[in-house]
Design an enzyme around this catalytic site. Structure first.
Site, PDB file in Angstrom:
ATOM      1  N   GLY A 182     -90.999  19.236  16.910  1.00 54.48           N
ATOM      2  CA  GLY A 182     -92.020  20.942  16.725  1.00 54.48           C
ATOM      3  C   GLY A 182     -91.823  21.194  14.787  1.00 54.48           C
ATOM      4  CB  CYS A 183     -88.532  21.471  13.136  1.00 50.84           C
ATOM      5  SG  CYS A 183     -87.313  22.000  14.454  1.00 50.84           S
ATOM      6  CB  SER A 184     -90.391  16.315  12.150  1.00 49.78           C
ATOM      7  OG  SER A 184     -89.664  16.244  11.971  1.00 49.78           O
TER       8      SER A 184
END
Length: 160
Positions: free
Chosen positions: A48-50
């Site tokens: 989700g962050c990347s």
């Protein structure tokens, strides 16, 4: 206690990667006499962050800077080497300052730490974004667990 709008950011230090290797930067150096967007992710290289959170800022960085922001910074409870590698991998270039909160001390100081031990990640930062003007929080958006919405770049843009 969780930081809130109107609070001064607590003092502290982050690690960053420079051309000469790892270095330290204080919150005062980062935020003093500046308008800063600081967003945090639970971990570098996580899906989700990347794939969602960090790219939202990379893609809208020029628009955010056009609104008078001096610095966009991404914080995670990872070391400076990981944050640097993640920034290179995601192509942030000079658009986003990658801040390592290696032991999670700053996340704890903000009251925005979360225990992700169930996922094998230990104590990390909650996902959030804030705007600080001269070190004072003017907007704060904290995500509900599992969400990536209110702390994305388009939400920050609407607050500037």
């Amino acid at each position: 206690m969780t930081i809130k709008v109107g609070d001064k950011l607590p003092s502290g230090n982050f690690n960053i990667m420079t051309d000469d290797g790892p270095a330290s930067i204080s919150v005062d150096e980062l935020c003093g006499d500046k308008k800063v967007v600081l967003f945090a992710v639970p971990g570098a290289f996580t899906p989700g962050c990347s794939l969602n959170h960090l790219p939202s800022y990379t893609n809208l960085a020029d628009e955010i800077y056009a609104k008078g922001v001096d610095t966009i910074a991404c914080m995670a409870v990872n070391d400076a080497f990981v944050m640097h590698a993640w920034g290179l991998d995601r192509g942030v270039e000079d658009k986003i300052t990658m801040l390592a909160d290696g032991n999670g001390n700053y996340s704890v100081a903000l009251g925005l730490d979360n225990d992700y031990s169930n996922f094998g990640m230990g104590v990390r930062s909650k996902r959030f974004a804030l705007i600080a003007d001269n070190g004072t929080v003017t907007s704060l958006m904290i995500e509900e667990p599992g969400q990536i919405d209110v702390s994305k770049a388009d939400s920050i843009l609407s607050k500037l």
